[in-house]
Design a protein around this motif. Structure first.
Motif, PDB file in Angstrom:
ATOM      1  N   GLU A 122     -72.432 106.196 -24.875  1.00  0.00           N
ATOM      2  CA  GLU A 122     -73.075 106.472 -23.582  1.00  0.00           C
ATOM      3  C   GLU A 122     -74.061 107.625 -23.706  1.00  0.00           C
ATOM      4  O   GLU A 122     -75.069 107.666 -22.994  1.00  0.00           O
ATOM      5  CB  GLU A 122     -72.015 106.798 -22.527  1.00  0.00           C
ATOM      6  N   ASP A 123     -73.769 108.543 -24.605  1.00  0.00           N
ATOM      7  CA  ASP A 123     -74.627 109.712 -24.808  1.00  0.00           C
ATOM      8  C   ASP A 123     -75.770 109.337 -25.763  1.00  0.00           C
ATOM      9  O   ASP A 123     -75.531 109.023 -26.934  1.00  0.00           O
ATOM     10  CB  ASP A 123     -73.786 110.854 -25.403  1.00  0.00           C
ATOM     11  N   PRO A 124     -77.031 109.380 -25.307  1.00  0.00           N
ATOM     12  CA  PRO A 124     -78.182 109.041 -26.168  1.00  0.00           C
ATOM     13  C   PRO A 124     -78.264 109.922 -27.413  1.00  0.00           C
ATOM     14  O   PRO A 124     -78.704 109.455 -28.472  1.00  0.00           O
ATOM     15  CB  PRO A 124     -79.388 109.273 -25.258  1.00  0.00           C
ATOM     16  N   ALA A 125     -77.847 111.167 -27.276  1.00  0.00           N
ATOM     17  CA  ALA A 125     -77.883 112.091 -28.419  1.00  0.00           C
ATOM     18  C   ALA A 125     -76.922 111.621 -29.506  1.00  0.00           C
ATOM     19  O   ALA A 125     -77.224 111.720 -30.704  1.00  0.00           O
ATOM     20  CB  ALA A 125     -77.514 113.502 -27.961  1.00  0.00           C
ATOM     21  N   LEU A 126     -75.760 111.102 -29.091  1.00  0.00           N
ATOM     22  CA  LEU A 126     -74.789 110.575 -30.051  1.00  0.00           C
ATOM     23  C   LEU A 126     -75.329 109.330 -30.743  1.00  0.00           C
ATOM     24  O   LEU A 126     -75.150 109.142 -31.950  1.00  0.00           O
ATOM     25  CB  LEU A 126     -73.470 110.239 -29.351  1.00  0.00           C
TER      26      LEU A 126
END
Length: 220
Positions: A122-126
């Protein structure tokens, strides 16, 4: 059976279903990725265990080579003895390299599972970190394939050289040509090894960044 007993049974059954459902809850993408990365660590333990013994054998073989170079043909029997010992060391190095490579292949088998996980966060950074991690690691596996090929070529050239040392009638220019060939091969081994080590460092750094972003603790 009384209604009270039936209700109690239904209540217990409901609680049991909730418990089972909780136990069988699917892991999150972060948990799945963590499992993959930690299994990679386990798979590469054998790889790591080969490093010091391999370096020790390489140093011993270099010592033998230096001894042979200093000996004259009057000490031919000693040259033969040392050459035979060096060939055995080369064979041992081959065995360690095979173990190392088998460990890397097992690691790759585990890591490839990240392909189906890396875009599900869900986290774009991840997601960005996971994709970068995946690309680096796949390049690392390619680098080890290249290192494996070059190292085996060097071992073959090593053994050929030690066979030449045992030939009393070998022309000096043939021996010099083989030494030159061997030096060139080891330059390629060094370059391949440097690339592999560089990618290993990049992977480890990216993995730490991923763990930090995901709030995970590394098992290593």
């Amino acid at each position: 059976m009384s209604l009270k007993v039936k209700c109690s049974l239904l209540l217990c059954l409901s609680i049991l279903i909730v418990i089972i459902a909780g136990c069988t809850k699917e892991k999150t993408p972060v948990e799945k990725m963590y499992d993959v990365l930690e299994k990679v660590v386990s798979a590469e333990k054998i790889f790591e265990e080969q490093q010091n013994p391999l370096v020790t054998l390489e140093k011993r073989e270099k010592e033998i080579y230096d001894q042979i170079i200093k000996l004259g043909m009057k000490e031919y029997d000693q040259i033969v003895k040392l050459s035979d010992e060096a060939v055995l060391l080369a064979d041992e190095r081959k065995e360690l390299m095979e173990k190392e490579t088998s460990s890397i292949k097992e690691s790759q088998k585990e890591f490839i599972k990240a392909r189906d996980i890396k875009d599900k966060f869900e986290d774009p950074a991840l997601t960005k970190l996971a994709n970068e991690l995946y690309e680096i690691m796949m390049e690392r596996y390619k680098a080890h394939d290249a290192l494996y090929l070059e190292y085996n070529e060097a071992l073959k050239d090593d053994k050929e050289l030690y066979g030449m040392f045992k030939n009393k009638n070998l022309p000096l220019e043939d021996l010099e040509a083989q030494v030159t060939k061997l030096n060139e091969t080891y330059k390629r081994v060094y370059t391949a090894n440097e690339k592999f080590n560089m990618l290993t460092d990049q992977y480890n750094n990216k993995k730490l960044s991923f763990y930090k972003q995901a709030g995970l603790k590394s098992g290593k």
